[in-house]
Design a protein around this motif. Structure first.
Motif, short mmCIF file in Angstrom:
data_model
loop_
_atom_site.label_atom_id
_atom_site.label_comp_id
_atom_site.label_asym_id
_atom_site.label_seq_id
_atom_site.Cartn_x
_atom_site.Cartn_y
_atom_site.Cartn_z
N ARG B 332 0.83 -1.20 0.00
CA ARG B 332 0.00 0.00 0.00
C ARG B 332 0.87 1.27 0.00
O ARG B 332 0.63 2.21 -0.74
CB ARG B 332 -0.90 0.01 1.23
CG ARG B 332 -2.38 -0.21 0.86
CD ARG B 332 -3.25 -0.05 2.08
NE ARG B 332 -2.67 -0.82 3.20
CZ ARG B 332 -2.81 -0.50 4.48
NH1 ARG B 332 -3.54 0.56 4.83
NH2 ARG B 332 -2.28 -1.25 5.42
N LEU B 333 1.90 1.26 0.85
CA LEU B 333 2.74 2.46 0.94
C LEU B 333 3.49 2.71 -0.36
O LEU B 333 3.62 3.85 -0.83
CB LEU B 333 3.70 2.35 2.12
CG LEU B 333 3.04 2.64 3.47
CD1 LEU B 333 4.03 2.38 4.61
CD2 LEU B 333 2.57 4.10 3.54
N LEU B 334 3.98 1.65 -0.95
CA LEU B 334 4.70 1.83 -2.22
C LEU B 334 3.74 2.36 -3.29
O LEU B 334 4.09 3.22 -4.09
CB LEU B 334 5.33 0.52 -2.67
CG LEU B 334 6.50 0.03 -1.79
CD1 LEU B 334 6.99 -1.34 -2.28
CD2 LEU B 334 7.65 1.03 -1.80
N HIS B 335 2.54 1.84 -3.27
CA HIS B 335 1.53 2.30 -4.22
C HIS B 335 1.25 3.80 -4.03
O HIS B 335 1.26 4.59 -4.98
CB HIS B 335 0.24 1.48 -4.03
CG HIS B 335 -0.96 2.13 -4.66
ND1 HIS B 335 -1.12 2.25 -6.02
CD2 HIS B 335 -2.07 2.69 -4.09
CE1 HIS B 335 -2.27 2.87 -6.28
NE2 HIS B 335 -2.86 3.13 -5.12
N HIS B 336 1.03 4.19 -2.78
CA HIS B 336 0.74 5.61 -2.54
C HIS B 336 1.94 6.48 -2.90
O HIS B 336 1.79 7.58 -3.42
CB HIS B 336 0.35 5.82 -1.07
CG HIS B 336 -1.05 5.38 -0.79
ND1 HIS B 336 -2.15 5.91 -1.42
CD2 HIS B 336 -1.54 4.42 0.06
CE1 HIS B 336 -3.25 5.31 -0.98
NE2 HIS B 336 -2.91 4.40 -0.08
N CYS B 337 3.12 5.99 -2.60
CA CYS B 337 4.31 6.79 -2.91
C CYS B 337 4.41 6.98 -4.43
O CYS B 337 4.74 8.06 -4.90
CB CYS B 337 5.56 6.11 -2.36
SG CYS B 337 7.01 7.16 -2.44
N ALA B 338 4.12 5.91 -5.16
CA ALA B 338 4.14 6.04 -6.63
C ALA B 338 3.11 7.07 -7.07
O ALA B 338 3.38 7.89 -7.97
CB ALA B 338 3.87 4.68 -7.28
N ARG B 339 1.95 7.03 -6.44
CA ARG B 339 0.92 8.04 -6.79
C ARG B 339 1.45 9.45 -6.48
O ARG B 339 1.36 10.36 -7.31
CB ARG B 339 -0.35 7.80 -5.97
CG ARG B 339 -1.24 6.70 -6.51
CD ARG B 339 -2.49 6.61 -5.62
NE ARG B 339 -3.18 7.90 -5.50
CZ ARG B 339 -3.54 8.47 -4.35
NH1 ARG B 339 -3.30 7.87 -3.20
NH2 ARG B 339 -4.15 9.65 -4.35
N PHE B 340 1.99 9.58 -5.27
CA PHE B 340 2.47 10.89 -4.83
C PHE B 340 3.50 11.45 -5.82
O PHE B 340 3.47 12.63 -6.18
CB PHE B 340 3.10 10.73 -3.44
CG PHE B 340 3.83 11.93 -2.93
CD1 PHE B 340 3.22 13.19 -2.89
CD2 PHE B 340 5.16 11.84 -2.48
CE1 PHE B 340 3.90 14.31 -2.40
CE2 PHE B 340 5.83 12.95 -2.00
CZ PHE B 340 5.21 14.19 -1.96
N LEU B 341 4.39 10.60 -6.28
CA LEU B 341 5.51 11.09 -7.08
C LEU B 341 5.17 11.24 -8.56
O LEU B 341 5.99 11.78 -9.31
CB LEU B 341 6.73 10.17 -6.90
CG LEU B 341 7.35 10.22 -5.50
CD1 LEU B 341 8.45 9.18 -5.37
CD2 LEU B 341 7.90 11.61 -5.20
N THR B 342 4.03 10.73 -8.97
CA THR B 342 3.70 10.85 -10.40
C THR B 342 2.53 11.81 -10.64
O THR B 342 2.24 12.17 -11.77
CB THR B 342 3.32 9.48 -10.99
OG1 THR B 342 2.25 8.92 -10.21
CG2 THR B 342 4.51 8.53 -10.97
N ARG B 411 8.65 7.63 -16.08
CA ARG B 411 8.83 6.59 -15.07
C ARG B 411 9.05 5.24 -15.73
O ARG B 411 8.67 5.02 -16.88
CB ARG B 411 7.62 6.50 -14.15
CG ARG B 411 6.32 6.20 -14.86
CD ARG B 411 5.38 7.35 -14.63
NE ARG B 411 3.99 7.01 -14.89
CZ ARG B 411 3.02 7.91 -14.85
NH1 ARG B 411 3.29 9.18 -14.56
NH2 ARG B 411 1.78 7.57 -15.13
N SER B 412 9.66 4.36 -14.96
CA SER B 412 9.92 3.00 -15.45
C SER B 412 8.65 2.17 -15.39
O SER B 412 7.67 2.54 -14.74
CB SER B 412 10.99 2.36 -14.58
OG SER B 412 10.45 2.18 -13.27
#
Lengths: 442, 442, 442, 442
Positions: B332-342, B411-412
């Motif tokens: 979940r955290l990785l998912h949100h971080c990806a959202r945050f950064l994109t 992004r990759s």
């Protein structure tokens, strides 16, 4: 490297060169396209790379190409008239810090930002100096180039601020690559090859130059100094390569006998004032016994002025061959020279450029020397007369201010005395003339 | 020296100090008088001397004195309103190169020339940087200081043009006086004294900094690089001082794990973009086998964003103590971080400043790493998550342009995959989560 | 300074000069007294000061004075005969490490310690080199000077050990003070002033020199290298100052066309061997595409040898003016030159000193070139013939060993072929000779 | 590179390694074979290459291997007994310069030439110093190693002749790699990390070291100097890191408070004498107002001597805790210390090594300071007593000579007065003792 190539390939494609690369492009459109890219968003990401390509393209241009590119820079990259007008109106309505700042910003042509970005490339500063130099001969006929020249001057004046210059002593330990530039750039008393240069860097000589970090090994301006006893009255003894070398400890006077600007493209950005004053400080620190700092300077405008102002006083071409005639002329020529150098043109000082430079720096007209430069050029320009301008730190500011106010020329009593017209030659007894001369140069 | 003293005595007299010298003056009026003298005709003759006195006076001022002097500079030395208006009218009537140039010249406040003359003094550039820094905390309350700050930024941006910066490698042969500045300035992963610094300068590390000739020995910005095998996924192994040193020949990847600006007074004048790109070139030249250049960067804004945007996803304070809970949170955290950064804010990219810097430079968001920084600050700011931004010269321009246009984040595929919401924790089988994670970090 | 003067005053008193100081002393007795003081207990306390005075006194001596001082050093400071004899007897009775060490110590003349102490003074090493040089012309007539010369050689050989030499590239960035020494010292192909020097330092040239820390800026030996395509067959094209400069990337061969020793006083202490080999390593590192390293060398002893060994083969003085005659002579002269250079004198190789140097270093005699040096000296010494010695690291040790064993000269097949006597000139058809020559130089 | 490999392959073959290279060889026989090759004819051609391989092999040896290699060097490479005997007989029969020179040459063991050739390799000098250092602990048990140690000392003494040393100031601009060596090598007052070091390099401190070109960045010996007012009487205030920094212009005295040798392998080759004297000259040139140059030195041998010589005067362990007792002891301890430091052992001066060093250099015993070093080591070794040795250039030679003749110790009147035994403690009135002390330290 592959990626870099790929990136550039994309650039070439984007400007219609396909896979053929920049070699396939006509250099002028290439340079123009790169200039536009550099000021665009693309330039924010890849500024240094685009600037490098642009400089490469510019260097490949011939004279006509460079002129066309200069026109392109001058005509484009101008302030946005509508925005500028709006900013002005806003400022007039409310002259606040904010509106003032915005008006200044919009009045600055985007060209300046473009030139700053060109400077991202290695070695770009030297090319921008060359670019400015190439404009000088064109400006008279083509005032449309003025904005470019003006922007370049503004930027270069800021970049070559005194605070960024480095004073370095030049001597025989200096790299040959720098020394050969002195030989090339010496503008006052030509350096006759390496042996002559070596003499000028001997133990009783000093040479200092300003350098800028962006032009490594490239002097901006240099001054040659002779350490002597008493105020030097003639230049040939200073230049004489066979002259016995003396030790600097015996000297009481530093004679600045040659100052040369090296970078034509920095014309109008003055370093000489700072150079002389800092060299005075350096010499004082090294040789505390020095009590006098003065130039031995040419008077390049004297003959021209005399031909116009007092044609009857111009000697005949063969005057040097007839000692008696030469002797007879001495008082009159020295008198006219004193007039020439103290006369203010429209309140802006004498017409002679060397005089204006030193007097404007705050020096005092100290002495006018007879037969001080017997080289052809010296005889041609000023009948061999040379002048000492003396730098006396206690008075330079007052001297400068008086000169700047209304062209008042600070001068010694010796010079003052020369302003009294001498007796007519036929009245004068030689003995008197001779005595007068001795009192001038003694 | 006598003469110099005499000259200064004249100055002190002229500003009412009599023979008592500057020590007798209140420093603020002294600085003000000197500033006026510097911009006057007097400054043309004796600029360097007056500037030196002015800087000395300014350095003697306390905080309040400096603030008052800044106000003095801000309020005075403004464009001449009448001349500026006339120049504008002339330009509007006839928008020629000449009127355009004159308008730009008169819109530039004389303050800029004053600041340029202040820079005539030795060491002045550093003081002007300090002057600007001292304004930052004041600007919000006192917008009247903006013109001074704006002029300083404009001048410093021109003076600190990339073309005048020198890239230097920093290693254990660097003078201690410079090295101790790295310890002081490191802003990302604090340097724990000299032993820690030494580890960061080992054979499998690189450190580069930009220097400017006017600030000798003083880094402007520096980057620390680790030469490793594979894309580094956590920072503690890089910082570990006991770590076995490897030879740089085995490395295939350069990890930029820390970039720090050193001069607060140069804020807003960006060097990082140039630094990273030139360091990539340097490393390639030295170690041709390197095939990847990427950062290992913090995500300082992640927790703040998450607390606002998805508070239900914020883990409890003790999550790290419960391995199962931590593991469960990972997707979940990785998912949100990806959202945050994109996620683009108003078309200007993500809110995270580090992300904006690297994405704006044209880097690609390559990988999001779980438990990559377990130091307290890392856990607090971003739950230990760190990010690799990859610099791929072939794509930086395209990446930059897309980002600048509308905030599109390159992004990759790995990151792309994270944007798909993970199954709810209670639905997820641990084995699946583990496999997912492996695919992220593998 | 008072104290120093006092101390020296004491010294002057102690050697009978009273308060008049060294200026009052005859320089020779002064130098002798100081030499004795330097080796005494006094020298232990004040070595550097006494050595400085001694060097000053020695430099003030004229030629006769220096000769007398050299005799003084040679005749005095000898081993103590009684102690040496005792040490020998002790060693013969018991050849232990201890007795062996003592014998060696007592056999070393105290003169060596004196010379080592003289080297305490600043600049002393250069003076000791001068001292040795001054002995050379005298040694034949005055063998009593041999011990001094021998001690100096021994010390200098140890001090100028390869491990203490620094190889530096010489180019146009080198200080003029060093470059002018190249002009002075070039012994093979005279440098015709600064323009010629500059050509020899161009982009397709290399120059390297050994330096020693005790002789700053003073080359010990230097080599000039031309980067060319193919094995150079003539020297004039290499020296031609108008020659088009080529880029070093096109070169496949490095031609060492001049090697000059600079310090006559270091004669017999060989640096050339090390220099060539290290320069080969440097060039390989810089330009990996270079595949051949060879000299283009004179054959200074050829004419002298030919006049003695085959006088009938010596051409007439005007041979160069008659193209047909010159052509006819070619095979015979090349044949004799091959004989000259491969013939071993008493098992110690050919008589030619250049050949002995390169063959002794392990080079191979690669090619003999016709009309390779058409300068007067080249024609006079060797009829214009020059030689390529090739350095092939794989074989230098074997070549060296064979040469050192019995004078065996490593040579190419081309040279080997020349050893077969050519047909008599009257028999030879020109066409055949021409073909033969082509095969030699092709 | 192919050829180099080929050449080395030939070497490996020639020593029985076939194509397997040196990695396949036992390192000791490899080193031995290479040493023999280096001294052979092969070494003449390929000296630098063989020396490099030999050093590599030697560095790969463990402690036992190095010891065995040292034995190999010591036992072999000895003079040829027959030749040496013949040379001796020839010299005895006819003691001419020629026979004398030949005898000296044959008495020198070939080992010296081998060691000189080892020095052809890059970095060899440092390894030879290490080799010598490794012998020290072994020499007592194994005198057979003496010849090697003796040859190394002889060579190193010649190579590290004062004339080849470079004095450099050490300050905060010095590379960290050199500074960390100061921390490691400081032998007198341990440097407590980088902050302590920085304090010792402040504006009112000086640090100078000798360097040798063959050991770049590696100090041989360094001295730490404090610039103070008056003769420093205690070391803690000098070391105190919180101490207010003073400007060097206020100082009248330079205190040499620490001198440390850095290279154990150069033991017995003295630099300290030269260092102190040259630093005095440097300081005088920089700060002409300095009028006194003295040490603040420990007395490491005092307690040991006192325990043997006057055990009744040794204070109890807790003396420092009882102020009255400490006060009472002062006169006696200072008296004994004065005795200790002026007493000549067998005409060779006092037993204290620090005293012998400075007195042997010509310094004067100026003052003995009570409670001058209250660190544990200072209290343990000398009850806190420290000593000023003063360097007065006017007297150093006379002082040195008197000391060298019969151990006479130059001393001030203050020290002389201490040689009178103080009244017995029970007789003494405290007031008197206090006054006495004031006169000592005042």
């Amino acid at each position: 490297m592959t990626e870099t190539r790929t990136w550039l390939d994309r650039l070439w494609f984007s400007i219609g060169l396909g896979g053929r690369g920049p070699a396939a492009a006509a250099p002028l459109p290439l340079a123009q396209t790169l200039a536009q890219a550099l000021l665009s968003r693309r330039g924010e990401a890849s500024g240094a790379a685009i600037a490098t390509e642009l400089l490469t393209a510019w260097r490949a241009l011939d004279g006509q190409g460079r002129l066309d590119f200069a026109r392109f820079l001058s005509q484009g990259f101008r302030p946005d008239a509508a925005q500028l007008t709006a900013a002005f109106e806003a400022w007039r309505a409310d002259p606040s810090p904010t509106t003032e700042e915005r008006l200044a910003r919009l009045a600055e042509p985007p060209r300046q930002e473009l030139l700053r970005r060109m400077n991202l490339a290695p070695g770009a500063t030297a090319s921008l100096i060359d670019l400015r130099q190439s404009l000088f001969s064109q400006l008279k006929n083509e005032p449309a180039l003025l904005p470019l020249e003006s922007d370049l001057r503004h930027l270069l004046a800021s970049w070559f601020n005194r605070g960024f210059l480095e004073l370095r002593r030049i001597d025989w330990q200096t790299p040959a690559a720098t020394l050969e530039k002195l030989i090339a750039y010496e503008a006052v008393h030509e350096i006759q090859g390496w042996d002559d240069l070596r003499r000028r860097l001997d133990a009783d000589r000093r040479c200092f130059a300003f350098f800028h970090p962006a032009l490594p090994g490239e002097p901006l301006i240099f001054v040659e100094v002779a350490l002597v006893k008493g105020l030097a009255a003639a230049v040939q003894p200073l230049l004489d390569r066979a002259g016995t070398e003396r030790t600097p400890k015996d000297a009481d006077t530093a004679i600045f006998y040659s100052i040369s600007n090296c970078q034509e493209g920095l014309r109008g950005i003055s370093f000489g004032n700072f150079l002389i004053k800092q060299v005075v400080e350096e010499l004082r620190a090294e040789l505390p016994q020095l009590s006098r700092f003065a130039t031995l300077s040419p008077v390049p405008g004297f003959r021209r002025w005399l031909e116009r102002d007092a044609p009857e006083a111009v000697p005949q071409d063969d005057w040097r061959n007839d000692a008696a005639q030469a002797e007879a002329m001495r008082p009159r020529l020295l008198h006219h020279c004193a007039r020439f150098l103290t006369q203010s043109q429209d309140g802006r000082g004498p017409a002679d450029p060397v005089a204006r430079f030193h007097l404007g720096n705050g020096a005092r007209l100290e002495r006018i020397n007879w037969l001080a430069n017997t080289a052809p050029r010296g005889l041609r320009e000023s009948f061999g007369v040379m002048v000492n301008y003396q730098y006396d730190l206690a008075f330079i500011e007052a001297n400068h201010e008086a000169f700047a106010n209304d062209g008042t020329v600070a001068r010694s009593r010796t010079v003052e005395a020369l302003l009294t017209p001498p007796p007519e030659p036929d009245e004068a007894r030689p003995g008197l003339a001779a005595r007068l001369v001795r009192s001038v140069t003694g």
